[in-house]
Design a protein around this motif. Structure first.
Motif, mmCIF file in Angstrom:
data_model
loop_
_atom_site.group_PDB
_atom_site.id
_atom_site.type_symbol
_atom_site.label_atom_id
_atom_site.label_comp_id
_atom_site.label_asym_id
_atom_site.label_seq_id
_atom_site.Cartn_x
_atom_site.Cartn_y
_atom_site.Cartn_z
ATOM 1 N N ALA A 142 0.837 -1.213 0.000
ATOM 2 C CA ALA A 142 0.000 0.000 0.000
ATOM 3 C C ALA A 142 0.870 1.260 0.000
ATOM 4 C CB ALA A 142 -0.912 0.003 1.224
ATOM 5 N N THR A 143 0.407 2.267 -0.754
ATOM 6 C CA THR A 143 1.092 3.558 -0.824
ATOM 7 C C THR A 143 0.184 4.618 -0.217
ATOM 8 O OG1 THR A 143 2.165 2.882 -2.873
ATOM 9 C CG2 THR A 143 2.127 5.231 -2.415
ATOM 10 N N PHE A 144 0.777 5.589 0.474
ATOM 11 C CA PHE A 144 -0.032 6.657 1.072
ATOM 12 C C PHE A 144 -0.452 7.659 0.007
ATOM 13 C CE2 PHE A 144 1.492 4.663 4.788
ATOM 14 C CZ PHE A 144 0.588 4.984 5.793
ATOM 15 N N MET A 145 -1.761 7.916 -0.039
ATOM 16 C CA MET A 145 -2.332 8.809 -1.060
ATOM 17 C C MET A 145 -3.610 9.467 -0.542
ATOM 18 S SD MET A 145 -3.737 5.836 -3.692
ATOM 19 C CE MET A 145 -2.233 4.894 -3.751
ATOM 20 N N ARG A 146 -4.047 10.489 -1.254
ATOM 21 C CA ARG A 146 -5.325 11.125 -0.902
ATOM 22 C C ARG A 146 -6.460 10.288 -1.487
ATOM 23 N NH1 ARG A 146 -3.954 15.490 1.660
ATOM 24 N NH2 ARG A 146 -2.173 16.720 1.000
ATOM 25 N N ILE A 147 -7.459 10.030 -0.651
ATOM 26 C CA ILE A 147 -8.579 9.183 -1.061
ATOM 27 C C ILE A 147 -9.872 9.973 -0.920
ATOM 28 C CG2 ILE A 147 -9.857 7.085 -0.440
ATOM 29 C CD1 ILE A 147 -7.125 5.846 0.289
ATOM 30 N N HIS B 218 -6.037 13.925 5.247
ATOM 31 C CA HIS B 218 -4.821 13.159 5.534
ATOM 32 C C HIS B 218 -4.577 12.095 4.469
ATOM 33 C CE1 HIS B 218 -4.740 14.086 10.141
ATOM 34 N NE2 HIS B 218 -4.596 15.150 9.390
ATOM 35 N N LEU B 219 -3.296 11.808 4.254
ATOM 36 C CA LEU B 219 -2.944 10.713 3.349
ATOM 37 C C LEU B 219 -3.240 9.391 4.046
ATOM 38 C CD1 LEU B 219 0.483 12.041 2.044
ATOM 39 C CD2 LEU B 219 -1.728 12.219 0.935
ATOM 40 N N LYS B 220 -3.752 8.442 3.276
ATOM 41 C CA LYS B 220 -4.090 7.136 3.831
ATOM 42 C C LYS B 220 -3.460 6.041 2.968
ATOM 43 C CE LYS B 220 -8.501 8.717 5.689
ATOM 44 N NZ LYS B 220 -8.493 10.079 5.146
ATOM 45 N N PRO B 221 -3.147 4.880 3.573
ATOM 46 C CA PRO B 221 -2.602 3.788 2.760
ATOM 47 C C PRO B 221 -3.679 3.254 1.824
ATOM 48 C CG PRO B 221 -3.028 3.038 5.000
ATOM 49 C CD PRO B 221 -3.292 4.515 4.979
ATOM 50 N N GLY B 222 -3.335 3.089 0.567
ATOM 51 C CA GLY B 222 -4.349 2.620 -0.374
ATOM 52 C C GLY B 222 -3.772 2.092 -1.668
#
Length: 198
Positions: free
Chosen positions: A146-151, A160-164
């Motif tokens: 998983a990469t941290f990104m805006r969802i 906040h950036l979240k793993p996705g």
């Protein structure tokens, strides 16, 4: 194996004239991973930490050159492009040996003790983290893919950036031709990857 079967089915449908692989319609969405949000590892932080070690090692070498010039070789080993645990360990050993019977400052001796204990281990950790990153900007310690990104589905509304994951689906005539699960958050980058197969 499953991918090969899927590709054969797509080719069969194309041969039957039920779809056209030259005309793809692609859309994507980001899905939050089942990973802890506070277990991030940032590529930039690793790069900054490595540069800091390199800079401080260079400063220690310069100090040792002033105090014990005759004990050290002319070549500055801290000028290496790629910093690694073994080179750092050897350089610290050289500096320690050169300053052994010299009136070095207490601060420098403390820094050398800290460097010997921590820097090689830290660099080994950074090397293994960079392998997991594999050119990405971040990953989660509880889900390395998983990469941290805006969802979009931000129920906390805090940005906040979240793993996705970034899902890209290509279709034609209501058939799914390709599904790409990308750890990269950039849509245009993934679009090229989605279409490359065809």
């Amino acid at each position: 194996m499953l991918r090969q079967v899927f590709t054969q089915v797509v080719v069969l449908l194309a041969e039957q004239g039920l779809l056209n692989i030259k005309e793809l319609y692609t859309d994507g969405t980001k899905i939050e991973a089942s990973a802890n949000r506070y277990t991030f590892v940032w590529g930039k932080a690793i790069k900054t930490s490595k540069e800091r070690i390199k800079k401080q090692l260079h400063e220690l070498w310069q100090y040792a050159q002033k105090v014990a010039a005759g004990e050290l070789p002319d070549t500055d080993p801290t000028s290496f492009d790629k910093i690694d645990a073994d080179k750092v360990e050897q350089t610290i050993e050289q500096i320690n040996e050169a300053l052994k019977d010299k009136p070095a400052s207490k601060e420098v001796k403390q820094k050398l003790t800290y460097a010997k204990k921590n820097w090689p281990a830290n660099l080994k950790k950074y090397e293994s983290q960079e392998k997991i990153l594999n050119a990405r900007s971040s990953y989660s310690k509880t889900d390395n893919d998983a990469t941290f990104m805006r969802i979009k589905e931000d129920h906390m509304l805090n940005g906040h950036l979240k793993p996705g994951y970034n899902f890209q689906i290509s279709t034609n005539n209501q058939y799914t031709l390709k599904l790409l699960t990308a750890p990269n958050h950039r849509r245009y980058y993934n679009l090229a990857g989605t279409h490359r197969t065809f």
